[in-house]
Design a protein around this motif. Structure first.
Motif, short mmCIF file in Angstrom:
data_model
loop_
_atom_site.label_atom_id
_atom_site.label_comp_id
_atom_site.label_asym_id
_atom_site.label_seq_id
_atom_site.Cartn_x
_atom_site.Cartn_y
_atom_site.Cartn_z
N ASP A 109 0.87 -1.18 0.00
CA ASP A 109 0.00 0.00 0.00
C ASP A 109 0.90 1.22 0.00
O ASP A 109 1.67 1.44 0.95
N SER A 162 -1.04 4.66 7.80
CA SER A 162 -1.43 4.95 6.42
C SER A 162 -1.76 6.42 6.30
O SER A 162 -2.60 6.94 7.04
N ARG A 199 -5.01 -6.92 6.11
CA ARG A 199 -5.62 -5.96 5.19
C ARG A 199 -7.14 -6.05 5.29
O ARG A 199 -7.70 -7.12 5.51
#
Length: 102
Positions: A20, A38, A67
């Motif tokens: 990611d 993130s 995830r």
């Protein structure tokens, strides 16, 4: 205090970005643990605390396993583990009762 880790000996930070592109790693000096965050996550960037002392391939495996796309599988695994634990506890309780009645 949290320190941003830009690179590491095993390139885990870079490999996380392959999973990611918004992932980044912080080192929490209070807990002495690595955290994955993130930059695209709303509210808080926190994703998970690395459950190992070092950044290594297990971190990559953990990131892949946890995830959001895998949530149904994770929930099913947890439900199965909980059911097995409950059966074990019930069996132990039955055995205790049988011993007490003998």
């Amino acid at each position: 205090m949290k320190l941003k880790i830009l690179t590491d000996a095993l390139f885990i930070c870079e490999r996380l970005k392959e999973i990611d592109r918004s992932y980044f790693v912080l080192y929490n000096t209070d807990s002495q643990k690595f955290e994955v965050h993130s930059s695209e996550q709303r509210g808080s960037s926190y994703c998970f605390t690395v459950p190992f002392e070092l950044l290594d391939c297990r971190t990559i495996d953990h990131a892949l396993r946890t995830r959001v796309e895998n949530k149904d599988k994770i929930i099913a695994e947890l439900d199965k583990e909980n059911e097995m634990m409950m059966k074990k506890v019930l069996k132990e309780e039955v055995n205790k009762l049988e011993e007490a009645l003998s």
